[in-house]
Design a protein around this motif. Structure first.
Motif, PDB file in Angstrom:
ATOM      1  N   TRP A  33       0.786  -0.978  -0.039  1.00 24.30           N
ATOM      2  CA  TRP A  33      -0.060  -0.095   0.070  1.00 24.30           C
ATOM      3  C   TRP A  33       0.875   1.337  -0.081  1.00 24.30           C
ATOM      4  O   TRP A  33       0.559   2.231   0.637  1.00 24.30           O
ATOM      5  CB  TRP A  33      -0.919  -0.100   1.092  1.00 24.30           C
ATOM      6  N   THR A 319     -12.994   2.813  -3.853  1.00 19.30           N
ATOM      7  CA  THR A 319     -12.170   1.765  -3.024  1.00 19.30           C
ATOM      8  C   THR A 319     -11.884   2.375  -1.774  1.00 19.30           C
ATOM      9  O   THR A 319     -12.028   1.869  -0.607  1.00 19.30           O
ATOM     10  CB  THR A 319     -10.893   1.346  -3.655  1.00 19.30           C
ATOM     11  N   LEU A 323     -12.924   1.295   2.108  1.00 18.15           N
ATOM     12  CA  LEU A 323     -11.947   0.841   3.021  1.00 18.15           C
ATOM     13  C   LEU A 323     -12.276   1.840   4.309  1.00 18.15           C
ATOM     14  O   LEU A 323     -12.033   1.273   5.333  1.00 18.15           O
ATOM     15  CB  LEU A 323     -10.777   1.117   2.642  1.00 18.15           C
ATOM     16  N   ILE A 380      -3.917   4.384  -1.593  1.00 17.45           N
ATOM     17  CA  ILE A 380      -4.828   3.342  -2.425  1.00 17.45           C
ATOM     18  C   ILE A 380      -4.923   3.954  -3.811  1.00 17.45           C
ATOM     19  O   ILE A 380      -4.855   5.101  -4.375  1.00 17.45           O
ATOM     20  CB  ILE A 380      -6.288   3.542  -1.854  1.00 17.45           C
ATOM     21  N   HIS A 384      -6.158  -1.632  -6.088  1.00 12.05           N
ATOM     22  CA  HIS A 384      -6.575  -2.112  -5.220  1.00 12.05           C
ATOM     23  C   HIS A 384      -8.011  -2.515  -5.157  1.00 12.05           C
ATOM     24  O   HIS A 384      -8.663  -2.957  -4.055  1.00 12.05           O
ATOM     25  CB  HIS A 384      -6.247  -1.183  -3.859  1.00 12.05           C
ATOM     26  N   ALA A 388      -9.559  -4.886  -1.992  1.00 10.42           N
ATOM     27  CA  ALA A 388     -10.472  -4.447  -0.782  1.00 10.42           C
ATOM     28  C   ALA A 388     -11.098  -5.182   0.152  1.00 10.42           C
ATOM     29  O   ALA A 388     -10.902  -5.054   1.231  1.00 10.42           O
ATOM     30  CB  ALA A 388     -11.002  -3.293  -1.127  1.00 10.42           C
TER      31      ALA A 388
END
Ligand SMILES: Cc1ncc(COP(=O)(O)O)c(C=O)c1O
Length: 447
Positions: A33, A319, A323, A380, A384, A388
């Protein structure tokens, strides 16, 4: 180690490269990440093909490589437009250069500021810059290289620079005020209009570090998201750094340093008229300039167009929201502050988040550790979107596993980019320097 007497075959080389690459983190699988901004196989193909075609070109020779001169000028003009610069033809229009990365862009901004101040404010003997503590270490590095004093300013509870303390930190020696849009640790944008107006009121410069946001925030705004003003539309902003090799999705070694006016950019350049090699001039820090990286960036911007960037920014923000909601729903975990884009910190006041990162490592996720205070970090990217849900499932499970390990401020931070925690915290600067020193040494066993 000696150069091999005979070269290896292409097959041997390919095999070894595959073996070596297998030791790296699984960046393509979205397990990391930070460090990598992967935007799809089609993007990689455009970059790779262009890079190969321009492999040997050198941006130091603009008349030999007219194509590169055009590419760099167009990349800069498109970037100026994205960053709220006056429309083409309006004077004095924004202008800039491509550099090899955020650090070089910041170094150039500071070099210009220092030399501008020498010229325009000769009474200043020890120039200072006012910089939020969350700003990237590139400012510290640039200040060190250029003998400028860096005056750090704390952040407030909202994880943005404390404006009253920024104002108080400005002295008669201050040449530039810095804000991040956004900063790396928390993904929050400092109050750029207020910082810029402080600078404007004193006739000094204001740099916005938008290495992370420069190719992301303009598209978020176009998607109708609330993005605070951070660019040349803000009176008083004089320079902006914006990285192509982050959310611009270009190859490593590409960034831009942008100036509100060409007058200020003149202080960036270097010339030498009496060198036996000829008249020498260079716009940025490097001498030879990677033509392949310049061409690849131009090709990519034209390939993606506004539409391509908008799609990727939209998916990345979807995303990010998933998250944030998922992390906040895990008992004991909280996303810190209100991140302004797809970069965030999260941690726990109940249990040890470094233990959580170790528990995630067992599940093959590499989570970066922040310090002062302890937190974990996510940058991100479009890559991703597909991982996720699995990440959140694993995070929930890993949190339950470490829930009995209390949150403390002691513990082992990790060296940025190395993802390895350190055990002896008695002299951290020596430890970091020793670590870097060891990186280029080949051991007797060839490891
Ligand atoms: C906000 C910010 N500024 C500057 C930099 C430095 O960029 P580079 O690593 O390309 O030199 C980074 C890198 O992550 C960053 O996040």
């Amino acid at each position: 180690m000696k150069l091999p007497a005979k070269g290896k075959t292409r097959d041997e080389l390919d095999q070894q490269l595959k073996l070596e690459a297998a030791k790296d983190v699984d960046w393509k699988g979205g397990k990391i990440w930070t460090l990598v901004y992967y935007a799809g196989d089609d993007v990689a193909e455009v970059l790779g093909d262009t890079f190969t075609q321009y492999l040997y070109t050198n941006g130091l020779g603009p008349t030999a490589f007219k194509s590169l001169q055009r590419f760099e000028s167009e990349v800069i003009a498109m970037t100026a437009d994205l960053l709220g610069a006056p429309a083409a033809g309006e004077q004095p229009g924004a202008i800039g250069n491509m550099t090899t990365g955020g650090t070089e862009s910041i170094l150039m901004a500071l070099k210009s500021a220092r030399d501008w101040a020498r010229d325009q404010m000769p009474h200043i003997k020890q120039p200072e810059i006012v910089v939020p503590i969350t700003a990237h270490p590139a400012f510290d590095k640039a200040a060190h290289y250029l003998s400028v004093k860096l005056v750090p300013v704390p952040i407030g509870d909202d994880l943005r620079v404390d404006l009253a303390q920024a104002e108080a930190a400005i002295t008669d020696n201050t040449i530039m005020v810095v804000g991040s849009a956004p900063n790396y640790p928390y993904g929050t944008i400092d109050d750029i209009p207020k910082l810029a107006s402080m600078a404007l009121a004193r006739g000094i410069l204001c740099h916005v570090d938008s290495c992370l946001g420069g190719f992301f925030l303009p598209f978020m705004r176009k998607l109708g998201e609330p993005v605070p003003r951070f660019d040349f539309a803000v009176p008083g902003v004089t320079t902006i750094s914006a990285d192509l090799h982050k959310y611009g999705y270009s190859v490593r070694g590409t960034s831009t340093i942008m100036y509100r006016s060409g007058d200020l950019r003149r202080y960036q350049f270097h010339s030498r008229a009496d060198w036996p090699g000829g008249l020498y001039g260079s716009p940025t820090m490097t001498g030879s300039r990677p033509g392949a990286a310049i061409a690849a960036s131009w090709a990519l911007m034209n390939y993606l167009g506004e539409e391509g960037y908008l799609e990727r920014v939209k998916s990345t923000m979807d995303t990010t929201r998933k998250l944030i909601a998922g992390i906040n729903a895990i008992p004991g975990l909280t996303v810190r502050g209100e991140p302004d884009m797809a970069v965030l910190a999260f941690g726990s006041d109940d249990f040890d988040c470094y233990a959580l990162s170790s528990a995630m490592r067992k599940r093959e996720w590499d989570l970066e550790r922040l310090q002062r205070p302890k937190n974990l970090h996510l940058v991100i990217t479009p890559n991703h979107a597909g991982v996720a849900d699995q990440f959140l499932d694993d995070l929930r499970e890993a949190s339950d596993e470490v829930r009995d390990q209390p949150a403390t401020e002691s513990g082992e931070p990790a060296i940025y980019g190395a993802l390895e925690s350190v055990e002896d915290t008695s002299n951290l600067n020596d430890l970091i320097l020793g670590f870097i020193d060891g990186l280029t040494r080949v051991d007797a066993d060839g490891s």
